[in-house]
Design a protein around this motif. Sequence first.
Motif, PDB file in Angstrom:
ATOM      1  N   GLY A  11       0.839  -1.193   0.000  1.00 35.92           N
ATOM      2  CA  GLY A  11       0.000   0.000   0.000  1.00 35.92           C
ATOM      3  C   GLY A  11       0.876   1.246   0.000  1.00 35.92           C
ATOM      4  N   ALA A  12       0.937   1.903  -1.155  1.00 33.98           N
ATOM      5  CA  ALA A  12       1.807   3.076  -1.312  1.00 33.98           C
ATOM      6  C   ALA A  12       0.969   4.349  -1.400  1.00 33.98           C
ATOM      7  CB  ALA A  12       2.679   2.900  -2.552  1.00 33.98           C
ATOM      8  N   ILE A  37      -1.361   0.202  -8.011  1.00 34.16           N
ATOM      9  CA  ILE A  37      -1.109   1.285  -8.966  1.00 34.16           C
ATOM     10  C   ILE A  37       0.409   1.483  -9.095  1.00 34.16           C
ATOM     11  CG2 ILE A  37      -1.547   3.735  -9.453  1.00 34.16           C
ATOM     12  CD1 ILE A  37      -4.066   3.445  -7.651  1.00 34.16           C
ATOM     13  N   PHE A 165     -13.368   3.787  -0.988  1.00 29.17           N
ATOM     14  CA  PHE A 165     -13.485   2.553  -0.192  1.00 29.17           C
ATOM     15  C   PHE A 165     -13.848   2.846   1.263  1.00 29.17           C
ATOM     16  CE2 PHE A 165      -9.562   2.797   2.275  1.00 29.17           C
ATOM     17  CZ  PHE A 165      -8.674   3.505   1.474  1.00 29.17           C
TER      18      PHE A 165
HETATM   19  N1  LIG Z   1      -3.286   5.971  11.490  1.00 28.98           N
HETATM   20  C1  LIG Z   1      -3.881   6.963  10.833  1.00 28.98           C
HETATM   21  O1  LIG Z   1      -3.921   8.111  11.276  1.00 28.98           O
HETATM   22  C2  LIG Z   1      -4.523   6.669   9.500  1.00 28.98           C
HETATM   23  C3  LIG Z   1      -4.877   7.720   8.640  1.00 28.98           C
HETATM   24  C4  LIG Z   1      -5.415   7.408   7.390  1.00 28.98           C
HETATM   25  C5  LIG Z   1      -5.617   6.075   7.029  1.00 28.98           C
HETATM   26  N2  LIG Z   1      -5.287   5.068   7.900  1.00 28.98           N
HETATM   27  C6  LIG Z   1      -5.514   3.646   7.547  1.00 28.98           C
HETATM   28  O2  LIG Z   1      -4.490   3.231   6.633  1.00 28.98           O
HETATM   29  C7  LIG Z   1      -5.039   2.307   5.681  1.00 28.98           C
HETATM   30  C8  LIG Z   1      -4.750   2.840   4.277  1.00 28.98           C
HETATM   31  O3  LIG Z   1      -5.310   4.129   4.150  1.00 28.98           O
HETATM   32  P1  LIG Z   1      -4.669   5.241   3.208  1.00 28.98           P
HETATM   33  O4  LIG Z   1      -5.244   6.535   3.674  1.00 28.98           O
HETATM   34  O5  LIG Z   1      -3.202   5.116   3.114  1.00 28.98           O
HETATM   35  O6  LIG Z   1      -5.325   4.844   1.816  1.00 28.98           O
HETATM   36  P2  LIG Z   1      -4.778   5.215   0.334  1.00 28.98           P
HETATM   37  O7  LIG Z   1      -5.922   5.023  -0.584  1.00 28.98           O
HETATM   38  O8  LIG Z   1      -4.089   6.536   0.365  1.00 28.98           O
HETATM   39  O9  LIG Z   1      -3.679   4.077   0.083  1.00 28.98           O
HETATM   40  C9  LIG Z   1      -4.016   2.714  -0.003  1.00 28.98           C
HETATM   41  C10 LIG Z   1      -3.169   2.104  -1.107  1.00 28.98           C
HETATM   42  O10 LIG Z   1      -3.367   0.680  -1.093  1.00 28.98           O
HETATM   43  C11 LIG Z   1      -3.370   0.237  -2.441  1.00 28.98           C
HETATM   44  N3  LIG Z   1      -4.025  -1.077  -2.469  1.00 28.98           N
HETATM   45  C12 LIG Z   1      -5.340  -1.339  -2.301  1.00 28.98           C
HETATM   46  N4  LIG Z   1      -5.535  -2.666  -2.345  1.00 28.98           N
HETATM   47  C13 LIG Z   1      -4.330  -3.254  -2.544  1.00 28.98           C
HETATM   48  C14 LIG Z   1      -3.883  -4.599  -2.686  1.00 28.98           C
HETATM   49  N5  LIG Z   1      -4.722  -5.631  -2.616  1.00 28.98           N
HETATM   50  N6  LIG Z   1      -2.570  -4.833  -2.908  1.00 28.98           N
HETATM   51  C15 LIG Z   1      -1.698  -3.795  -2.972  1.00 28.98           C
HETATM   52  N7  LIG Z   1      -2.055  -2.501  -2.847  1.00 28.98           N
HETATM   53  C16 LIG Z   1      -3.361  -2.235  -2.623  1.00 28.98           C
HETATM   54  C17 LIG Z   1      -4.098   1.329  -3.199  1.00 28.98           C
HETATM   55  O11 LIG Z   1      -3.809   1.297  -4.582  1.00 28.98           O
HETATM   56  C18 LIG Z   1      -3.562   2.584  -2.509  1.00 28.98           C
HETATM   57  O12 LIG Z   1      -2.428   3.115  -3.168  1.00 28.98           O
HETATM   58  C19 LIG Z   1      -6.535   2.194   6.003  1.00 28.98           C
HETATM   59  O13 LIG Z   1      -6.762   1.055   6.785  1.00 28.98           O
HETATM   60  C20 LIG Z   1      -6.835   3.444   6.819  1.00 28.98           C
HETATM   61  O14 LIG Z   1      -7.865   3.260   7.747  1.00 28.98           O
HETATM   62  C21 LIG Z   1      -4.720   5.344   9.114  1.00 28.98           C
END
Ligand SMILES: NC(=O)c1ccc[n+]([C@@H]2O[C@H](COP(=O)([O-])OP(=O)(O)OC[C@H]3O[C@@H](n4cnc5c(N)ncnc54)[C@H](O)[C@@H]3O)[C@@H](O)[C@H]2O)c1
Length: 345
Positions: A11-12, A37, A165
Motif C-alpha cells: 500500500g503506497a 497502482i 473505499f
Molecule cells: N493511522 C492513521 O492516522 C490513519 C490515517 C489514514 C488512514 N489510515 C488507515 O491506513 C489504511 C490505508 O489508508 P490510506 O489513507 O493510506 O489509503 P490510500 O488510498 O491513500 O492508500 C491505499 C493504497 O493501497 C493500495 N491497495 C489497495 N488494495 C491493494 C492490494 N490488494 N494490494 C496492494 N495494494 C493495494 C491502493 O492502490 C492505494 O495506493 C486504512 O486502513 C486506513 O484506515 C490510518
Amino acid sequence: MSSKHRVALIGAGDMGHHHAAAWADLGHELHTVIDLIPQRAEDIASKYGTSRVICGGPEEYKAGIDGEIDIVDICVPLEYHAPMTVYAAEQGKHVFCEKPIARNFQEVKQMRRAVESANVKFGLGFQRNLAAGVDMLREWASTGVFGCPMVFSSDLLQEVRPKRFMHNRNSNNGPIVDACCHYFLLWQTVFRSRPKTVYARGGTAGKLREEIAHFEQLALDTAVITIEFESGDVGAMTVSWGLEKNTKLSGRPDRIVGPKGGAEAVPGANFHWDLDLYHDGGKTSHQLPQKDLFAEELSAFVEAVDGLRSSPVYGFATGKQMLAVSLAAIESINTGRVVEVKYDE
Ligand SMILES: NC(=O)c1ccc[n+]([C@@H]2O[C@H](COP(=O)([O-])OP(=O)(O)OC[C@H]3O[C@@H](n4cnc5c(N)ncnc54)[C@H](O)[C@@H]3O)[C@@H](O)[C@H]2O)c1
C-alpha cells in the motif's frame, strides 16, 4: 539498539508514504513496495532506493513476501488487513498493520491465530494516540484537575471522502469504524477506563451521491455517538463524512470538561496539537513537543521484534476493543437501543 530489518510495504498511498519515511528515518531497509497502482509504488521506491516494486492484482502482494523480507507493513483498505496479516504470518514474517484492525471479530481471531502459531509479532498503527497531548490530558485527568465525572467531546465533519473505499460497508465501513476508533482510544486512554455502553443515532447522509452509488452496501456516514465508560465518564462525538461538496464546516476542537476545569485542543499540523487548560479560574496555554509519531510507533514495534520490549504499543487487544465499540455504535443506530459493548464473541 535494534537490528536493521528488511521491510515489505503493501500500500503506497498516504499511510504508505508516512510509514516509508519513518522506516527510512529509523535506518531500516524498505526492500519491497507493493501497490495496485504502479506509479504509487514507483514514487516511494525511487524516493527510498527500494530494490523491488511489485504491482498487479490484489493477490500480487504474496510475491513480495519471501526470504528477502523480515517485516510486512500493511497500509491498504480494511478488507485486506486480515488476509494479508494471515498470509504474512504464515510465511514467518512480523506484521505491522494500520488501524482499524479488521472488519469483524472473526477476522481478528484468524489474524491472532496465525500470528500466535507463527510466533511472530503483530503491531497496530494508532500513532495519533502517542501525541504528547494525550499523555498530558491523561495526567491531568488522573490527578483530578478536571474532577469527576469528565465529559470528552470530539467532532469530525467532512465531505464524502475522496477515497471511496472508506464508504464501502465491506471495506473501511465509514467513519464509525475507520475514524472514530482514534477518538475511542483517546477517551479510553485519558479516562483510564473501558467503554461500557453506547447510544448512537445516525444514518447515511451521502446515500444519494453518485460517486459512491456503485457500492452494494453503503456504510453509515453520519452519527452522534455517546459512550459511557466503566468509570462513569462520558465520551461524545458528532461525526459525518456525508457533507455536501465544498461544505468546509470544521468541527469544534476536542475538549474535556469536569466539575473542576477543562481543556481544549488547539490543532496544528501532522496530527499534532497544543492544549489550553482551564483550571482554578484561569487559563494556561501549553505548547507540546512535536514528535514523529510514525517513527515512534514503528520503533517500538521493532524493539518488540528484537525482544527489547514485550510487545508493540498497540496490538490485538486494543484493535479488538476499538472494533467492539464501533460495532456497538452501529448496532445502537440500527436498533435504536443503548448497547452494551461486547468485547468477546
Ligand atoms: N493511522 C492513521 O492516522 C490513519 C490515517 C489514514 C488512514 N489510515 C488507515 O491506513 C489504511 C490505508 O489508508 P490510506 O489513507 O493510506 O489509503 P490510500 O488510498 O491513500 O492508500 C491505499 C493504497 O493501497 C493500495 N491497495 C489497495 N488494495 C491493494 C492490494 N490488494 N494490494 C496492494 N495494494 C493495494 C491502493 O492502490 C492505494 O495506493 C486504512 O486502513 C486506513 O484506515 C490510518
